[in-house]
Design a protein around this motif. Structure first.
Motif, PDB file in Angstrom:
ATOM      1  N   ALA A 132       0.830  -1.206   0.000  1.00 37.46           N
ATOM      2  CA  ALA A 132       0.000   0.000   0.000  1.00 37.46           C
ATOM      3  C   ALA A 132       0.864   1.256   0.000  1.00 37.46           C
ATOM      4  O   ALA A 132       0.565   2.237  -0.702  1.00 37.46           O
ATOM      5  CB  ALA A 132      -0.928  -0.005   1.216  1.00 37.46           C
ATOM      6  N   SER A 133       1.945   1.234   0.774  1.00 37.54           N
ATOM      7  CA  SER A 133       2.847   2.383   0.815  1.00 37.54           C
ATOM      8  C   SER A 133       3.505   2.608  -0.534  1.00 37.54           C
ATOM      9  O   SER A 133       3.685   3.759  -0.968  1.00 37.54           O
ATOM     10  CB  SER A 133       3.922   2.157   1.889  1.00 37.54           C
ATOM     11  OG  SER A 133       3.349   1.988   3.168  1.00 37.54           O
ATOM     12  N   GLU A 134       3.871   1.528  -1.207  1.00 39.93           N
ATOM     13  CA  GLU A 134       4.473   1.652  -2.537  1.00 39.93           C
ATOM     14  C   GLU A 134       3.478   2.250  -3.536  1.00 39.93           C
ATOM     15  O   GLU A 134       3.863   2.990  -4.445  1.00 39.93           O
ATOM     16  CB  GLU A 134       4.957   0.285  -3.022  1.00 39.93           C
ATOM     17  CG  GLU A 134       6.125  -0.283  -2.235  1.00 39.93           C
ATOM     18  CD  GLU A 134       7.403   0.528  -2.413  1.00 39.93           C
ATOM     19  OE1 GLU A 134       7.652   1.021  -3.530  1.00 39.93           O
ATOM     20  OE2 GLU A 134       8.158   0.685  -1.435  1.00 39.93           O
ATOM     21  N   HIS A 135       2.209   1.936  -3.371  1.00 40.84           N
ATOM     22  CA  HIS A 135       1.189   2.550  -4.226  1.00 40.84           C
ATOM     23  C   HIS A 135       1.137   4.049  -4.004  1.00 40.84           C
ATOM     24  O   HIS A 135       1.109   4.836  -4.957  1.00 40.84           O
ATOM     25  CB  HIS A 135      -0.173   1.925  -3.940  1.00 40.84           C
ATOM     26  CG  HIS A 135      -1.298   2.525  -4.724  1.00 40.84           C
ATOM     27  ND1 HIS A 135      -1.412   2.385  -6.093  1.00 40.84           N
ATOM     28  CD2 HIS A 135      -2.375   3.287  -4.336  1.00 40.84           C
ATOM     29  CE1 HIS A 135      -2.491   3.026  -6.523  1.00 40.84           C
ATOM     30  NE2 HIS A 135      -3.092   3.583  -5.474  1.00 40.84           N
ATOM     31  N   LEU A 136       1.148   4.469  -2.740  1.00 39.46           N
ATOM     32  CA  LEU A 136       1.104   5.902  -2.443  1.00 39.46           C
ATOM     33  C   LEU A 136       2.314   6.631  -3.004  1.00 39.46           C
ATOM     34  O   LEU A 136       2.183   7.700  -3.616  1.00 39.46           O
ATOM     35  CB  LEU A 136       1.019   6.122  -0.934  1.00 39.46           C
ATOM     36  CG  LEU A 136      -0.314   5.899  -0.244  1.00 39.46           C
ATOM     37  CD1 LEU A 136      -0.215   6.353   1.206  1.00 39.46           C
ATOM     38  CD2 LEU A 136      -1.442   6.642  -0.942  1.00 39.46           C
ATOM     39  N   THR A 137       3.508   6.081  -2.807  1.00 40.02           N
ATOM     40  CA  THR A 137       4.701   6.774  -3.280  1.00 40.02           C
ATOM     41  C   THR A 137       4.752   6.823  -4.800  1.00 40.02           C
ATOM     42  O   THR A 137       5.236   7.799  -5.381  1.00 40.02           O
ATOM     43  CB  THR A 137       5.972   6.107  -2.731  1.00 40.02           C
ATOM     44  OG1 THR A 137       5.946   4.701  -3.004  1.00 40.02           O
ATOM     45  CG2 THR A 137       6.087   6.320  -1.234  1.00 40.02           C
ATOM     46  N   ALA A 138       4.249   5.788  -5.464  1.00 43.88           N
ATOM     47  CA  ALA A 138       4.258   5.786  -6.925  1.00 43.88           C
ATOM     48  C   ALA A 138       3.308   6.838  -7.495  1.00 43.88           C
ATOM     49  O   ALA A 138       3.650   7.552  -8.449  1.00 43.88           O
ATOM     50  CB  ALA A 138       3.896   4.397  -7.459  1.00 43.88           C
ATOM     51  N   ILE A 139       2.111   6.975  -6.925  1.00 45.68           N
ATOM     52  CA  ILE A 139       1.180   7.966  -7.474  1.00 45.68           C
ATOM     53  C   ILE A 139       1.588   9.379  -7.079  1.00 45.68           C
ATOM     54  O   ILE A 139       1.267  10.344  -7.790  1.00 45.68           O
ATOM     55  CB  ILE A 139      -0.275   7.681  -7.052  1.00 45.68           C
ATOM     56  CG1 ILE A 139      -0.471   7.813  -5.542  1.00 45.68           C
ATOM     57  CG2 ILE A 139      -0.724   6.320  -7.549  1.00 45.68           C
ATOM     58  CD1 ILE A 139      -1.923   7.663  -5.105  1.00 45.68           C
ATOM     59  N   MET A 140       2.313   9.535  -5.961  1.00 44.05           N
ATOM     60  CA  MET A 140       2.820  10.856  -5.615  1.00 44.05           C
ATOM     61  C   MET A 140       3.804  11.356  -6.660  1.00 44.05           C
ATOM     62  O   MET A 140       3.927  12.566  -6.893  1.00 44.05           O
ATOM     63  CB  MET A 140       3.481  10.820  -4.235  1.00 44.05           C
ATOM     64  CG  MET A 140       2.492  10.849  -3.082  1.00 44.05           C
ATOM     65  SD  MET A 140       3.276  10.553  -1.472  1.00 44.05           S
ATOM     66  CE  MET A 140       4.462  11.895  -1.424  1.00 44.05           C
ATOM     67  N   ALA A 141       4.528  10.441  -7.316  1.00 44.55           N
ATOM     68  CA  ALA A 141       5.465  10.847  -8.365  1.00 44.55           C
ATOM     69  C   ALA A 141       4.737  11.579  -9.487  1.00 44.55           C
ATOM     70  O   ALA A 141       5.242  12.573 -10.033  1.00 44.55           O
ATOM     71  CB  ALA A 141       6.179   9.617  -8.922  1.00 44.55           C
ATOM     72  N   GLU A 142       3.552  11.092  -9.824  1.00 43.17           N
ATOM     73  CA  GLU A 142       2.762  11.757 -10.860  1.00 43.17           C
ATOM     74  C   GLU A 142       2.360  13.151 -10.412  1.00 43.17           C
ATOM     75  O   GLU A 142       2.460  14.126 -11.174  1.00 43.17           O
ATOM     76  CB  GLU A 142       1.526  10.930 -11.188  1.00 43.17           C
ATOM     77  CG  GLU A 142       0.655  11.547 -12.263  1.00 43.17           C
ATOM     78  CD  GLU A 142      -0.493  10.647 -12.674  1.00 43.17           C
ATOM     79  OE1 GLU A 142      -1.336  11.099 -13.467  1.00 43.17           O
ATOM     80  OE2 GLU A 142      -0.546   9.479 -12.216  1.00 43.17           O
ATOM     81  N   ALA A 143       1.939  13.274  -9.163  1.00 41.73           N
ATOM     82  CA  ALA A 143       1.504  14.578  -8.661  1.00 41.73           C
ATOM     83  C   ALA A 143       2.660  15.563  -8.581  1.00 41.73           C
ATOM     84  O   ALA A 143       2.495  16.761  -8.850  1.00 41.73           O
ATOM     85  CB  ALA A 143       0.861  14.412  -7.292  1.00 41.73           C
ATOM     86  N   MET A 144       3.847  15.072  -8.251  1.00 41.64           N
ATOM     87  CA  MET A 144       4.984  15.961  -8.019  1.00 41.64           C
ATOM     88  C   MET A 144       5.671  16.405  -9.302  1.00 41.64           C
ATOM     89  O   MET A 144       6.168  17.535  -9.379  1.00 41.64           O
ATOM     90  CB  MET A 144       6.001  15.256  -7.115  1.00 41.64           C
ATOM     91  CG  MET A 144       5.542  15.075  -5.685  1.00 41.64           C
ATOM     92  SD  MET A 144       6.536  13.883  -4.747  1.00 41.64           S
ATOM     93  CE  MET A 144       8.161  14.625  -4.836  1.00 41.64           C
TER      94      MET A 144
END
Length: 294
Positions: A132-144
């Protein structure tokens, strides 16, 4: 379960990278904004212990893996996550020089992850927390890195450090998930419950550390309240840093979901081409800034 192979990039451990972190970095390196800077600084203090936690949770099941491809991915995942911790530790030394008690924050993170979660929860559950944490960090890359207004005002070295971290998160975003599904046999309910847990506790910890840093910067309670009011809108308001990811976030709750149903963001290809050509992560970050952000 669908995970198209054409969307799956190679996991490449990149070691001994130089971001120029041995040089002076502005205290408020993100456009002079205290809240935004300290938010990312708070994340940086969480990452070293967080990465060590992720590695431990995947290693719990490594000996049960029979697929040679997944075995190789686990090895490269561990190497990438280890490097993330090393680089963030290098930057965290700057925070120590500013009077931030990084050791205290890391100890609080370690106590939560290792002395509570890993001590009291089943290994399947902590692996699901990792996925779940890896999902959050991966989608944050798109936002950033797909929007100029998020990281565009950052010091180039910090932009490059976070860009490198984000791109590698996209490379290995399915490893913990595949171990969770194929080896640990985690079911749908545990998968979605752990994403809710991670979402709540990561945000809570990140914001509490941000508040601590602003307090150490001698912002009064009223000044911090104003900074948080503006900052929370930047994070969770309309088109906010996190709220803009809601579609990608919710995909994790779909039965049959797999991380490779979505390819890496466009800036990944730009970053990868530049890094492979130059071997310079700061130059790769610069090109992402110039050509991939709109």
């Amino acid at each position: 379960m669908s995970h198209p192979s054409e969307h799956n990039p190679h996991i490449v451990p990149r070691e001994k990278l130089d971001f120029g972190l041995d040089q002076a970095i502005p205290k408020y390196w993100l456009g002079g904004d205290a809240f935004k800077t300290r938010l990312f600084d708070a994340m940086s203090t969480i990452f070293p212990e967080g990465e060590r936690f992720f590695i431990s949770c995947v290693r719990d099941f490594r000996d049960q893996v029979t697929d040679p491809h997944l075995k190789r991915e686990i090895k490269d995942f561990i190497r990438q996550e280890g490097q993330h911790g090393i680089i963030h530790n290098q930057f965290n030394d700057h925070l120590r020089q500013q009077g931030i008690n990084v050791d205290r924050l890391e100890r609080a993170t370690r106590d939560w992850l290792f002395d509570f979660l890993r001590k009291h929860l089943p290994r399947k559950h902590t692996l699901a927390i990792t996925a779940a944490s890896e999902h959050l960090t991966a989608i944050m890359a798109e936002a950033m890195f797909e929007r100029r207004d998020v990281m565009g005002a950052a010091d180039p070295r910090m932009f490059a450090m976070y860009a490198w971290h984000a791109m590698e998160e996209m490379e290995h975003k399915a490893v913990a998930y595949d171990v969770m599904q194929k080896v640990a046999g985690v079911g749908y309910l545990r998968r979605v419950i752990t994403l809710l847990e991670v979402t709540f506790f990561f945000n809570l910890r990140m914001l509490s550390y941000t508040n601590y840093m602003l307090r150490k910067d001698r912002f009064s309670r009223w000044e911090r309240a104003k900074l948080f009011a503006k900052g929370m809108w930047w994070l969770y308001g309309y088109q906010g840093l996190f709220s803009s990811c809601w579609r990608a976030y919710l995909r994790y709750y779909k039965p049959g979901y797999h991380p490779w149903q979505e390819p890496p963001v466009a800036s990944y290809g730009v970053w990868l081409d530049t890094f492979n050509r130059t071997g310079d992560p700061v130059e790769a970050g610069r090109v992402v800034y110039k050509s991939a952000l709109v």
